[in-house]
Design an enzyme around this catalytic site. Structure first.
Site, PDB file in Angstrom:
ATOM      1  N   GLU A   1      -3.307   6.219   1.713  1.00 47.65           N
ATOM      2  CA  GLU A   1      -2.522   5.974   0.727  1.00 47.65           C
ATOM      3  C   GLU A   1      -3.421   5.734  -0.706  1.00 47.65           C
ATOM      4  O   GLU A   1      -2.654   5.986  -1.722  1.00 47.65           O
ATOM      5  CB  GLU A   1      -1.789   4.487   0.827  1.00 47.65           C
ATOM      6  CG  GLU A   1      -0.783   4.502   2.084  1.00 47.65           C
ATOM      7  CD  GLU A   1      -1.284   4.710   3.374  1.00 47.65           C
ATOM      8  OE1 GLU A   1      -0.631   5.257   4.308  1.00 47.65           O
ATOM      9  OE2 GLU A   1      -2.382   4.225   3.760  1.00 47.65           O
TER      10      GLU A   1
ATOM     11  N   ASP B   1      -4.505   9.831   8.615  1.00 44.22           N
ATOM     12  CA  ASP B   1      -4.074   8.455   8.596  1.00 44.22           C
ATOM     13  C   ASP B   1      -4.721   7.727   7.521  1.00 44.22           C
ATOM     14  O   ASP B   1      -5.769   8.013   6.551  1.00 44.22           O
ATOM     15  CB  ASP B   1      -4.321   7.803   9.791  1.00 44.22           C
ATOM     16  CG  ASP B   1      -3.594   6.444  10.101  1.00 44.22           C
ATOM     17  OD1 ASP B   1      -2.650   6.023   9.263  1.00 44.22           O
ATOM     18  OD2 ASP B   1      -3.999   5.762  10.816  1.00 44.22           O
TER      19      ASP B   1
END
Length: 926
Positions: free
Chosen positions: A513, A510
Site C-alpha cells: 500500500e 503483498d
C-alpha cells in the site's frame, strides 16, 4: 423522459443552459440560479420540508435556533450537498455560516437520518462561471473564473476546461489550473486524433454558475448535472457534485460492501491501506470508477483519473460528490449503452488485462505457518496421494531468513530448491511472497538488496533527503521507489539472484500500500500541508500516514502525497517486467494493492479475510467489482485467512472458490490446516469433485480470459450484465456468471441443504445432468446437499470442456467434451481459444488456434478460423447436446453414421469422435 422534463423545468426556472459551443452570456448579465431548484416536483417537497421544520420548531420550543433563511428551506433533505464534510468536528451554526452555507439541525437524525448534513450549500453559493468557450479540433476549450474566494486555502481563480469528444461512446472532460501545471497521474491513456462524428450523447453547459449537463440522446436521460452544488478547486481541495439518473450504482473500490452501493448518505474513501477487509474502511486499492444502470436498462460509467486521497459521498437525491485533495479533475465518461460495453470502453482507456498462463487458472495452495519446506512438501504429497488437482504451491514470509526479501531460511527451508524441482517434475509451479519493505538493519555488506539500493539512491526519502525508515516484518525497513526506472533494474537483479537458487514461477506481492507498522516513519512525519493537509478525507486512522509512510516522502516522479495509491501498481509493473525477462514466459503475479490499469500486470486477491460465513458472501461482490475494474484474475482466500474454519464452511467455500477466476486456499499461522487433505473423507471428496469440475471447464475459462485480454470482456460477471433490462438482476450479488453462459449459485449459509437463486428468463440446463429448466425469470429453491454446487448452463451456448486431470498440463492432454445447450429455437454458439498456455504474446504473434462452434437446424459445426500446431495435439472426443426435443433416428459425423445415446431428459451424447481440434467438422442428427 422524466429527466428531460426536469431539465426543461430547470431551464424555465431561470437556469442558464447552453449548447456546446454557444457564445458566453452578455457582459453584466446577472447570476442565474443553479439548475436544481426549479422543478415543480422539488417545490412540493420544499413546501413539505418548510412546514416540517416550522412544526418541529414549535414542538421543540425553539431549541433548533433561529429560522433558516427561505433560500435554505428551499433545499429538500435529499438534495443537501455537504458544505462542512470535515470529520471529528461538531459543526455549529457559527462554523457553517462562516462558510456562507445553510445550517439546519434536525432532530429527525436520531431516527436514522444521521447522514443528512446540517451544513449545506444554499442555491446561490458562489461558484465558477464559464468566461469563454471555443471549439477545437477534438472538442472545446474554455476558461472558468471564480470571482469570490472559496473557504479552502489557495483556491485557484482561473481554470482551464478541456473537452474532447474522443469516440461516439466516450467523452473526456478535464479541469485544471489555467496558469500553471499540476500533478497528473502518469498513466498511459489513448490520444485521439479526430473528433467523434456521431456521439450518442449531447453535452450542454450552464455558464453561471458553471455546470456540465450530459444527456443520452436516445432517451434524454441526464447522466451528469454538476450544477447541483458549487465547483471548488483549491490547491488541496477539489470538489464537484452531480445528480445521478438512478440509485443503481456499482464500482468505487476497494471497499467491503454489497455490489450495489447504498446512496443513503454513504461516503467511500480511496487511500490504499493495510487493514483486514471491514465495512466502511478504505482498503488496499483505489478505483475511482463507477458504473450506473439507468431506467430502461442502459448503463454508463464515469472514471476520475486522479491518484490523490479521495472520497466519494453518495446521497439519496440521487447524487454524488467527488472530493480529492490534489491533482486535477480528469473525467472519462463511457456511454455503453449496455454494461458490458461500458467496461470494455473503460479498459480501452486504462488498458486490457494481461493474458495469464494456463496454470494460473488451476488450484493454488498456501498458508502462513507451514514452518518448513519439508512440511510444505508433505502437503503437496498428500494432495497428490488423494489425486486432488493442484497447479501451484505457495509460501508466505516464513520461507525467508528473518522475514527479509530475497533470502532463504537455511535451516527450516533448506530443501526448498528440491521441492521446487519436484513440483516442476510433476507439472506444478511454485510461487513465493515478496514485501516491498527492505530490511535496513543488517550489518553493512551482508544484505545486498539494501546496500545496493542505498548506493543507487532507490528508496523513498524524507524531506531531509535521507531514506525514510519504517517498520514491517523484518523490523526497520526502507521502501523502494518504484516510480524510479532505476529501481526496476535493481528489483530485476534481486529477483535474478534469488531465482538462481529457487527457480520460482510466479510472485505474490503483498504489503504494497505500502504497509508500515509505524505511522509515517521512525521519526514521525514533519509538519506541513502534505502530511497535515487542510482537508483529510475520511481515511481509517484520520491521518494520511496512518500505518503507511509519510505523505511528504520524496519519490522520483513526485511526492508520496500524489503517488501513494499508485505504489502497488508501480511495483506490479516492475515485477511483471522482471518475471518476463527472467523466465521468458507470461508472468504470473498477484498484488494486494491495486489501481486502474492493474490488470495489465497482475491479478488481485481480496486480502486478509476471516473464516466466517459473511466473509464468504462478501467475496462475491468483491470479485465482481474487480471485474468492473479490469482485473479479471481475482479471488478471495478460500476458507478464510484468519480464524479457524469449520468443515462445513470450508466445503461450501471450496465450492464457491472453485469458481473464483483466481482460486487459492490460504490461511494464517497457528490455526488448524484447511487444505482439502485436512478434512473427513466426505468433505475431501466434495472438495476434490468441485476442483475436478473447475479443471474440466478450463478450456472455457481460458477462452474467457482471452476475450478479456483481447477486448475487455469480464470473466466473472454480475447477472445484470447479461440481463440489463431485468431489474430483478440489478441487486443480485449472491450468484454470478462465468461469461455469458454458466450460472453459479453457491450456498452461503450454514446448516442448509437447499439454496434459493434467481434464474433469469430463458432456457437453462443443469450442468451435471443436462435437464432443462424454462424460466420466466424467477427465484427458485434448489436442492444443495453438502457435496453439491448448483451450476446452470444458459440455453444458446456451447461450452468447451475437457476430461479433468490433477494439473492443467495433464488436463490439456485429454480429449475435449463440447457441451451444447440449445436455445428455445434449437440454436447455440460457442468458441475456443487454444495456444501453448505460457508463451508471451501468442495472439499478437499468431501462434494460436481459434475455433467457433455453431448449431442451427439440428446440425453442429466446428469451424477453425485460425490454426496453429498446438491444436493438432488435442482431439474432440465427445459432444453432449442438451435440449434435443425428440430421439434422433441417426447421427452423422461428416456424413458418416455414428453411434449415440439419448436420455429421457433430452440429452443426446455422441462419444469417440476422435476429431482433431485443428480440423473443422459437422455433426447432424436426424
Amino acid at each position: 423522459m422524466k429527466s428531460y422534463q426536469k431539465l426543461r423545468t430547470a431551464h424555465a426556472a431561470g437556469c442558464r443552459l447552453e449548447e456546446e459551443g454557444a457564445a458566453p452570456p452578455p457582459a453584466g448579465r446577472g447570476r442565474l440560479a443553479p439548475c436544481w431548484v426549479g422543478s415543480g416536483l422539488l417545490l412540493a417537497a420544499v413546501l413539505l420540508s418548510t412546514v416540517t421544520v416550522w412544526v418541529l420548531r414549535q414542538v421543540s420550543g425553539g431549541w433548533l435556533g433561529p429560522t433558516p433563511p427561505p433560500k435554505c428551506l428551499l433545499v429538500p433533505e435529499s438534495q443537501r450537498f455537504d458544505c462542512y464534510p470535515e470529520r471529528r468536528v461538531v459543526v455549529t451554526q457559527e462554523l457553517c455560516e462562516s462558510r456562507g452555507c445553510c445550517f439546519i439541525q434536525s432532530p429527525l437524525q436520531a431516527e436514522g437520518k444521521q447522514g443528512v448534513p446540517w451544513c449545506f450549500y444554499p442555491p446561490d453559493f458562489p461558484s465558477y462561471a464559464l468566461e469563454s468557450l471555443n471549439q477545437t479540433a477534438l472538442g472545446m476549450v474554455g476558461v472558468l473564473v471564480r470571482r469570490e474566494k472559496a473557504y479552502y486555502p489557495r483556491d485557484i481563480e482561473r481554470l482551464r476546461l478541456d473537452v474532447e469528444f474522443e469516440t461516439d461512446t466516450r467523452l473526456h472532460i478535464k479541469i485544471t489550473d489555467a496558469a500553471k501545471p499540476r500533478y497528473e497521474v502518469p498513466l498511459d491513456v489513448p490520444r485521439v486524433t479526430r473528433r467523434a462524428e456521431n456521439p450518442i450523447y449531447s453535452l450542454n453547459f450552464s455558464w453561471d454558475p458553471f455546470g456540465v449537463l450530459l444527456q443520452r440522446k436516445a432517451t434524454g436521460a441526464v447522466l451528469l448535472n454538476t450544477t447541483v452544488a458549487p465547483l471548488i478547486f483549491a490547491d488541496q481541495f477539489l470538489q464537484i457534485s452531480t445528480s445521478l439518473p438512478s440509485r443503481f450504482l456499482y464500482g468505487l473500490g476497494e471497499h467491503r460492501d454489497s455490489l450495489l452501493h447504498s446512496l443513503d448518505w454513504n461516503t467511500l474513501t480511496f487511500w490504499a491501506r493495510d487493514v483486514s477487509p471491514t465495512e466502511s474502511f478504505n482498503l488496499y486499492g483505489a478505483h475511482p470508477f463507477y458504473l450506473l444502470m439507468e431506467e430502461g436498462g442502459n448503463a454508463h460509467g464515469v472514471f476520475l483519473l486522479n491518484s490523490n486521497a479521495m472520497e466519494v459521498a453518495l446521497q439519496p437525491a440521487p447524487g454524488l460528490t467527488w472530493r480529492t485533495i490534489g491533482g486535477v479533475l480528469d473525467f472519462y465518461i463511457f456511454l455503453g449503452p449496455d454494461p458490458n460495453m461500458v467496461i470494455q470502453q473503460y479498459q480501452q482507456v486504462i488498458g486490457f488485462p494481461a493474458m495469464p498462463p494456463i496454470w494460473a487458472l488451476g488450484f493454488h495452495l498456501c498458508r502462513w505457518g507451514y514452518g518448513s519446506s519439508n512440511e510444505t512438501w508433505q502437503t503437496v504429497r498428500a494432495m497428490r496421494n488423494y489425486q486432488i488437482p493442484q497447479d501451484a504451491q505457495w509460501n508466505d514470509i516464513d520461507y525467508m531468513d528473518g522475514y527479509r526479501d530475497f533470502t532463504l531460511d537455511s535451516q527450516k527451508f533448506t530443501s526448498l530448491p528440491s521441492l521446487v524441482e519436484d513440483l516442476h517434475k510433476h507439472g506444478q509451479h511454485y510461487v513465493m511472497i515478496l514485501d516491498p519493505g527492505i530490511s535496513s538493519t543488517s550489518p553493512r555488506g551482508s544484505y545486498w538488496p539494501f546496500d545496493e539500493g542505498l548506493r543507487r539512491g532507490l528508496f523513498l526519502n524524507t524531506t531531509q533527503g535521507q531514506p525514510l525508515i519504517g517498520q514491517v516484518w523484518p523490523g526497520f525497513t526502507a521502501f523502494p521507489d518504484f516510480s524510479n526506472p532505476d529501481t526496476h533494474q535493481w528489483w530485476l537483479e534481486n529477483l535474478q539472484h534469488f531465482y538462481a537458487h529457487v527457480p520460482f514461477d510466479g510472485v505474490w506481492i503483498d504489503m504494497n500500500e505500502p504497509s508500515n507498522f509505524m505511522d509515517g516513519s521512525e521519526d514521525g512525519c514533519p509538519p506541513g500541508e502534505l502530511d497535515s493537509p487542510p482537508y483529510t478525507p475520511a481515511v481509517l486512522g484520520d491521518s494520511l500516514s496512518a500505518k503507511t509512510v509519510c505523505a511528504s516522502a520524496e519519490q522520483k516522479a513526485s511526492v508520496h502525497y500524489n503517488l501513494h495509491n499508485l505504489y502497488g501498481l508501480m511495483e506490479a509493473k516492475a515485477t511483471a517486467s522482471a518475471l518476463a525477462r527472467i523466465r521468458g514466459k507470461r508472468p504470473f503475479l498477484i498484488s494486494r494493492s491495486t489501481f486502474p490499469s492493474q490488470g495489465r500486470y497482475s491479478g488481485h486477491w481480496l486480502g486478509d479475510n476471516r473464516s466466517q460465513w459473511k466473509d464468504m458472501y462478501y467475496s462475491i461482490p468483491g470479485l465482481l467489482s474487480f471485474s468492473l475494474f479490469g482485473v479479471p484474475l481475482v479471488g478471495a482466500d478460500i476458507c478464510g485467512f484468519s480464524g479457524s474454519t469449520s468443515e462445513e464452511l470450508c466445503t461450501r467455500w471450496m465450492q464457491l472458490g472453485a469458481f473464483y477466476p483466481f482460486s487459492r486456499n490460504h490461511n494464517t499461522q497457528n490455526e488448524q490446516a484447511q487444505d482439502p487433505t485436512a478434512f473427513s473423507p466426505a468433505a475431501r471428496t466434495a472438495m476434490k469433485d468441485v476442483l475436478l469440475t473447475r479443471y474440466s471447464l478450463l478450456p472455457f475459462l481460458y477462452t474467457l480470459f482471452h476475450r478479456a485480454h483481447l477486448q475487455g470482456d469480464t470473466v466473472a460477471r454480475p447477472l445484470f450484465f447479461e440481463f440489463p433490462r431485468d431489474v430483478a438482476t440489478w441487486e443480485l450479488d449472491r450468484q454470478f456468471l462465468w461469461g455469458q453462459s454458466l450460472l453459479v449459485t453457491p450456498v452461503l449459509e450454514p446448516g442448509v441443504d437447499s439454496v434459493t437463486g434467481y434464474i433469469p428468463q430463458g432456457m437453462w440446463y443443469d450442468f451435471y445432468t443436462g435437464s432443462s429448466l424454462n424460466s420466466s425469470g424467477e427465484m427458485l429453491k434448489m436442492s444443495a446437499p453438502l457435496e453439491h454446487l448448483n451450476l446452470h448452463v444458459r440455453g444458446g451456448s456451447i461450452l468447451p470442456t475437457q476430461k479433468p486431470g490433477t494439473t492443467t498440463g495433464v488436463t490439456r492432454g485429454n480429449p475435449l467434451r463440447l457441451i451444447v445447450a440449445l436455445s428455445s429455437h434449437a440454436t447455440a454458439w460457442g468458441d475456443l481459444f487454444w495456444d501453448n498456455g505460457e508463451s508471451l504474446d501468442t495472439f499478437e504473434k499468431g501462434n494460436y488456434s481459434y475455433v467457433v462452434f455453431n448449431v442451427t437446424q439440428d446440425t453442429f459445426t466446428s469451424t477453425v478460423l485460425h490454426a496453429s500446431t498446438e491444436a493438432t495435439k488435442v482431439s474432440v472426443g465427445t459432444l453432449s447436446i442438451f435440449g434435443v426435443q425428440k430421439p434422433p433416428s441417426k447421427v452423422l459425423l461428416n456424413g458418416q453414421e455414428k453411434p449415440f445415446s439419448y436420455l429421457d431428459n433430452q440429452v443426446l451424447t455422441v462419444s469417440d469422435l476422435g476429431m482433431s481440434l485443428s480440423q473443422g467438422f459437422s455433426l447432424q442428427w436426424l
